[in-house]
Scaffold this motif. Structure first.
Motif, PDB file in Angstrom:
ATOM      1  N   PHE A   1      58.281 -26.168  34.548  1.00 34.42           N
ATOM      2  CA  PHE A   1      57.208 -25.347  35.082  1.00 34.42           C
ATOM      3  C   PHE A   1      57.723 -23.946  35.381  1.00 34.42           C
ATOM      4  O   PHE A   1      58.867 -23.760  35.753  1.00 34.42           O
TER       5      PHE A   1
ATOM      6  N   HIS B   1      56.502 -22.211  41.314  1.00 34.97           N
ATOM      7  CA  HIS B   1      56.431 -23.208  42.378  1.00 34.97           C
ATOM      8  C   HIS B   1      55.003 -23.759  42.485  1.00 34.97           C
ATOM      9  O   HIS B   1      54.806 -24.955  42.690  1.00 34.97           O
TER      10      HIS B   1
ATOM     11  N   CYS C   1      54.249 -26.441  40.028  1.00 36.74           N
ATOM     12  CA  CYS C   1      54.851 -27.697  40.475  1.00 36.74           C
ATOM     13  C   CYS C   1      53.979 -28.362  41.538  1.00 36.74           C
ATOM     14  O   CYS C   1      53.787 -29.582  41.522  1.00 36.74           O
TER      15      CYS C   1
ATOM     16  N   CYS D   1      51.038 -29.923  39.863  1.00 32.52           N
ATOM     17  CA  CYS D   1      51.460 -31.157  39.196  1.00 32.52           C
ATOM     18  C   CYS D   1      51.603 -32.292  40.206  1.00 32.52           C
ATOM     19  O   CYS D   1      51.139 -33.409  39.978  1.00 32.52           O
TER      20      CYS D   1
ATOM     21  N   LEU E   1      60.112 -26.018  44.443  1.00 34.77           N
ATOM     22  CA  LEU E   1      59.910 -27.289  43.743  1.00 34.77           C
ATOM     23  C   LEU E   1      60.455 -27.279  42.316  1.00 34.77           C
ATOM     24  O   LEU E   1      60.779 -28.334  41.774  1.00 34.77           O
ATOM     25  N   ARG E   2      60.592 -26.109  41.715  1.00 36.96           N
ATOM     26  CA  ARG E   2      61.187 -26.055  40.371  1.00 36.96           C
ATOM     27  C   ARG E   2      62.621 -26.576  40.421  1.00 36.96           C
ATOM     28  O   ARG E   2      63.056 -27.290  39.518  1.00 36.96           O
TER      29      ARG E   2
ATOM     30  N   PHE F   1      62.412 -30.400  40.927  1.00 33.34           N
ATOM     31  CA  PHE F   1      62.034 -31.081  39.693  1.00 33.34           C
ATOM     32  C   PHE F   1      63.194 -31.116  38.699  1.00 33.34           C
ATOM     33  O   PHE F   1      63.440 -32.132  38.057  1.00 33.34           O
TER      34      PHE F   1
ATOM     35  N   ILE G   1      57.106 -37.603  37.632  1.00 25.27           N
ATOM     36  CA  ILE G   1      57.662 -36.262  37.450  1.00 25.27           C
ATOM     37  C   ILE G   1      58.583 -36.233  36.239  1.00 25.27           C
ATOM     38  O   ILE G   1      58.488 -35.343  35.397  1.00 25.27           O
TER      39      ILE G   1
END
Length: 126
Positions: free
Chosen positions: A2, A5, A8, A11, A64-65, A68, A118
């Motif tokens: 992604f 942020h 994410c 998602c 969050l990247r 992930f 994820i």
């Protein structure tokens, strides 16, 4: 992967809520989305929450990247990755990488499903 942020978060919202936010405090599905932040205000108990509440990502303040990417590296690789190598890969310090590894390895069963989703989504994006 992604780009932002916010992507994410979107998602994660799709994985957890499938389009309908659920208050983690009272279970209500009646919420108002904040215009500025990626948060919601529950119309039942009047608390503010985001999709990260009650997950591995709660109260980490880490993009969050990076989370992930770390999850993909930890769950997809057949061999173990060292904390030092993980820290280098996602560009964080060793303490943060250690926290991520600890949370992923000790994830409750309901969180393991989120991790699997994820990984599945990230594999299809690559």
């Amino acid at each position: 992967m992604f780009e932002t942020h916010e992507e994410c978060l979107a998602c994660l919202e799709k994985i957890r809520w499938n389009g309908t936010p659920i208050c983690p405090y009272c279970g209500s599905t009646k919420a108002t989305k904040y215009k500025i932040e990626h948060r919601y205000r529950c119309n039942g108990c009047f608390t503010s929450y985001s999709v990260t509440v009650g997950t591995l990502f709660h109260k980490t303040h880490l993009d969050l990247r990076k989370w992930f990417r770390a999850i993909l590296l930890l769950c997809k690789l057949d061999r173990e990755i060292s904390i030092r190598k993980l820290a280098q890969e996602i560009q964080v310090n060793r303490a943060t990488a250690s926290l991520i590894v600890d949370r992923v390895q000790n994830a409750p069963l309901d969180q393991v499903e989120i991790l699997r989703e994820i990984v599945h989504i990230l594999e299809t994006l690559d």
